[in-house]
Design a protein around this motif. Structure first.
Motif, mmCIF file in Angstrom:
data_model
loop_
_atom_site.group_PDB
_atom_site.id
_atom_site.type_symbol
_atom_site.label_atom_id
_atom_site.label_comp_id
_atom_site.label_asym_id
_atom_site.label_seq_id
_atom_site.Cartn_x
_atom_site.Cartn_y
_atom_site.Cartn_z
ATOM 1 N N ASP A 68 0.986 -1.292 -0.075
ATOM 2 C CA ASP A 68 -0.086 0.019 0.354
ATOM 3 C C ASP A 68 0.370 0.939 0.309
ATOM 4 O O ASP A 68 0.419 2.324 -0.630
ATOM 5 C CB ASP A 68 -0.780 0.124 1.264
ATOM 6 C CG ASP A 68 -1.938 -0.393 1.423
ATOM 7 O OD1 ASP A 68 -2.604 -1.584 -0.325
ATOM 8 O OD2 ASP A 68 -3.001 -1.663 1.806
ATOM 9 N N GLY A 69 2.132 1.126 0.648
ATOM 10 C CA GLY A 69 2.978 2.577 1.093
ATOM 11 C C GLY A 69 3.233 2.363 -0.430
ATOM 12 O O GLY A 69 3.659 3.859 -1.264
ATOM 13 N N VAL A 70 3.767 1.627 -1.161
ATOM 14 C CA VAL A 70 4.075 1.899 -2.562
ATOM 15 C C VAL A 70 3.394 2.335 -2.962
ATOM 16 O O VAL A 70 4.088 3.536 -4.464
ATOM 17 C CB VAL A 70 5.272 0.633 -2.854
ATOM 18 C CG1 VAL A 70 5.848 0.646 -4.110
ATOM 19 C CG2 VAL A 70 6.418 0.468 -1.913
ATOM 20 N N LYS A 71 2.418 1.884 -3.919
ATOM 21 C CA LYS A 71 1.154 2.191 -4.373
ATOM 22 C C LYS A 71 0.934 3.606 -4.358
ATOM 23 O O LYS A 71 1.167 4.050 -5.357
ATOM 24 C CB LYS A 71 -0.231 0.971 -4.881
ATOM 25 C CG LYS A 71 0.587 -0.396 -5.082
ATOM 26 C CD LYS A 71 -1.245 -1.155 -5.067
ATOM 27 C CE LYS A 71 -0.673 -1.905 -5.988
ATOM 28 N NZ LYS A 71 -0.905 -1.854 -7.507
ATOM 29 N N SER A 72 1.300 4.079 -3.315
ATOM 30 C CA SER A 72 0.057 5.606 -3.155
ATOM 31 C C SER A 72 1.823 6.511 -3.489
ATOM 32 O O SER A 72 1.615 6.871 -4.352
ATOM 33 C CB SER A 72 0.609 5.271 -1.226
ATOM 34 O OG SER A 72 0.462 7.005 -0.614
ATOM 35 N N ALA A 73 2.934 5.699 -3.275
ATOM 36 C CA ALA A 73 4.406 6.550 -4.046
ATOM 37 C C ALA A 73 4.048 6.694 -5.591
ATOM 38 O O ALA A 73 4.160 8.361 -5.658
ATOM 39 C CB ALA A 73 5.160 5.773 -3.813
ATOM 40 N N ILE A 74 3.704 5.950 -5.859
ATOM 41 C CA ILE A 74 3.483 5.950 -7.135
ATOM 42 C C ILE A 74 2.371 7.039 -7.856
ATOM 43 O O ILE A 74 2.712 7.628 -8.392
ATOM 44 C CB ILE A 74 3.270 4.212 -7.987
ATOM 45 C CG1 ILE A 74 3.748 3.569 -7.570
ATOM 46 C CG2 ILE A 74 2.990 4.486 -9.287
ATOM 47 C CD1 ILE A 74 4.248 2.050 -7.576
ATOM 48 N N ARG A 75 1.272 6.059 -7.061
ATOM 49 C CA ARG A 75 0.109 7.375 -7.161
ATOM 50 C C ARG A 75 0.764 9.036 -6.747
ATOM 51 O O ARG A 75 -0.032 9.840 -7.610
ATOM 52 C CB ARG A 75 -1.127 6.860 -6.440
ATOM 53 C CG ARG A 75 -1.713 7.537 -6.672
ATOM 54 C CD ARG A 75 -2.703 7.749 -8.004
ATOM 55 N NE ARG A 75 -4.188 8.388 -7.950
ATOM 56 C CZ ARG A 75 -4.577 8.813 -9.389
ATOM 57 N NH1 ARG A 75 -4.262 8.723 -10.218
ATOM 58 N NH2 ARG A 75 -5.806 9.580 -9.349
ATOM 59 N N MET A 76 0.807 9.187 -5.961
ATOM 60 C CA MET A 76 1.099 10.778 -5.641
ATOM 61 C C MET A 76 2.721 11.014 -6.962
ATOM 62 O O MET A 76 1.826 11.943 -7.425
ATOM 63 C CB MET A 76 2.634 11.091 -4.936
ATOM 64 C CG MET A 76 1.839 10.626 -3.342
ATOM 65 S SD MET A 76 3.197 10.736 -1.879
ATOM 66 C CE MET A 76 1.835 10.234 -0.462
ATOM 67 N N HIS A 77 3.548 10.198 -7.626
ATOM 68 C CA HIS A 77 4.290 10.831 -8.756
ATOM 69 C C HIS A 77 3.242 11.240 -9.623
ATOM 70 O O HIS A 77 3.343 11.806 -10.405
ATOM 71 C CB HIS A 77 5.625 9.755 -8.941
ATOM 72 C CG HIS A 77 6.258 10.380 -7.984
ATOM 73 N ND1 HIS A 77 7.061 10.666 -7.818
ATOM 74 C CD2 HIS A 77 6.664 8.858 -7.162
ATOM 75 C CE1 HIS A 77 7.785 10.042 -6.865
ATOM 76 N NE2 HIS A 77 8.398 9.106 -6.459
ATOM 77 N N GLU A 78 1.965 10.406 -10.208
ATOM 78 C CA GLU A 78 1.685 10.685 -11.032
ATOM 79 C C GLU A 78 0.892 12.176 -10.917
ATOM 80 O O GLU A 78 0.106 12.714 -11.762
ATOM 81 C CB GLU A 78 0.156 9.062 -11.176
ATOM 82 C CG GLU A 78 0.982 7.914 -11.266
ATOM 83 C CD GLU A 78 0.378 7.316 -11.373
ATOM 84 O OE1 GLU A 78 -1.043 6.774 -11.266
ATOM 85 O OE2 GLU A 78 0.377 5.674 -12.441
#
Length: 321
Positions: A68-78
């Motif tokens: 969940d943490g990594v998916k959140s980071a990826i989403r933040m960059h998007e």
């Protein structure tokens, strides 16, 4: 109520916000930064996380799982990429178009108290931001271990990096962005294809060292824990990082004062502000200021092919690591 739980801790930090205040003024810049931080914060909620606090131009969040943490980071960059893209389309100020973000995640036992979180994982995640370049996401080995094989394949190891305030180095992994290598090559000049290099030579004053690809990454900085220590007050503790990826060496700026690269005898100087470029041939790297002043801290580099019998002379005798 105080609780101790295993958590994945995320810190995100906007870069370039200072330029907004210079170009837009305090009121408008504050509005833009606040809106942007709020926008990327939405990625915390959508990925089952909990926003702990906002930090001016950044935020801190915790997640139950590394995934969940990594998916959140990826989403933040998007989300940030969309903000910047819309700004370019509508003629936004250069400050807004230059916004970048660094994200770092660590995992471990966290003390949750009074709505805040404390512990080693919190400290490591916060300090990993010092080692992240523009739009990079760094994670620890503990976070990587909890990811699916698909997500793991998107990361590459930066090996162990010394983190401020910690006696033991931290094994760090970097999220690879699509076409990242191609962008670096086209933005800063085309790299001539050929045989992959075997190593890189760095020379600063009497410090002459050769590093092979297994020695990567190399952190250049003032800290005694840096791989290549440059004892000059104008150099940041962790100023720049040299990586090996995709068959070539690249340098990434980690400082607030910038890193500057000049190739060979060319007049043009590439200025890196939390960004990176591919290293090829030979040249100089200026730390904190352009390499035009002989007194400024500069590191000469030469990308090596060990089969070569006559490498370019840099004025110092070669010594192996």
């Amino acid at each position: 109520m105080t609780e101790i739980r295993e958590r994945t801790v995320l810190f995100a930090d906007l870069r370039g916000s200072t330029a907004l205040f210079e170009t837009l003024g305090n009121a408008e810049a504050t509005s833009v930064v606040t809106h942007t931080v709020s926008l990327i914060g939405q990625a915390v909620d959508t990925c089952n996380g909990r926003l702990i606090k906002t930090l001016g131009d950044g935020l801190m969040a915790v997640f139950n799982t590394p995934r969940d943490g990594v998916k959140s980071a990826i989403r933040m960059h998007e989300l940030l990429e969309r903000v910047v893209a819309r700004g370019k389309q509508h003629g936004a100020s250069p400050g807004l178009r230059a916004l970048r973000m660094q994200v770092a995640l660590a995992r471990g036992e966290v003390v949750e108290m009074g709505g805040d979180c404390f512990g080693d994982a919190v400290n490591v995640a916060a300090r990993l931001l010092d080692h992240a370049g523009d739009n990079e996401t760094l994670i620890t080995a503990e976070v990587l271990a909890g990811l699916t094989s698909t997500l793991k394949s998107r990361f590459r190891s930066l090996d162990r990096i010394a983190v401020r305030g910690r006696a033991e180095p931290v094994h760090v992994h970097l999220l690879d962005q699509p076409n990242q290598g191609d962008m670096a090559a086209t933005q800063f000049g085309e790299v001539v294809p050929g045989v992959e290099p075997d190593g890189i030579r760095l020379v600063w004053m009497d410090l002459d060292r050769v590093f092979d690809i297994d020695s990567m990454p190399i952190v250049l900085g003032r800290s005694v824990q840096a791989t290549y220590c440059i004892t000059d007050g104008r150099v940041s503790r962790s100023h720049a990082r040299i990586d090996w990826h995709g068959g070539s060496f690249s340098v990434t700026d980690l400082s607030y004062n910038g890193t500057y690269v000049r190739f060979g005898s060319a007049d043009e100087i590439v200025a890196l502000k939390r960004g990176g470029c591919t290293l090829h041939g030979s040249g100089v790297i200026g730390l904190g200021s352009p390499p035009v002043d002989a007194a400024s801290p500069t590191v000469r580099f030469e990308v090596l092919h060990f089969a070569d019998t006559e490498p370019l002379a840099l004025g110092q005798s070669r010594s192996r690591r």
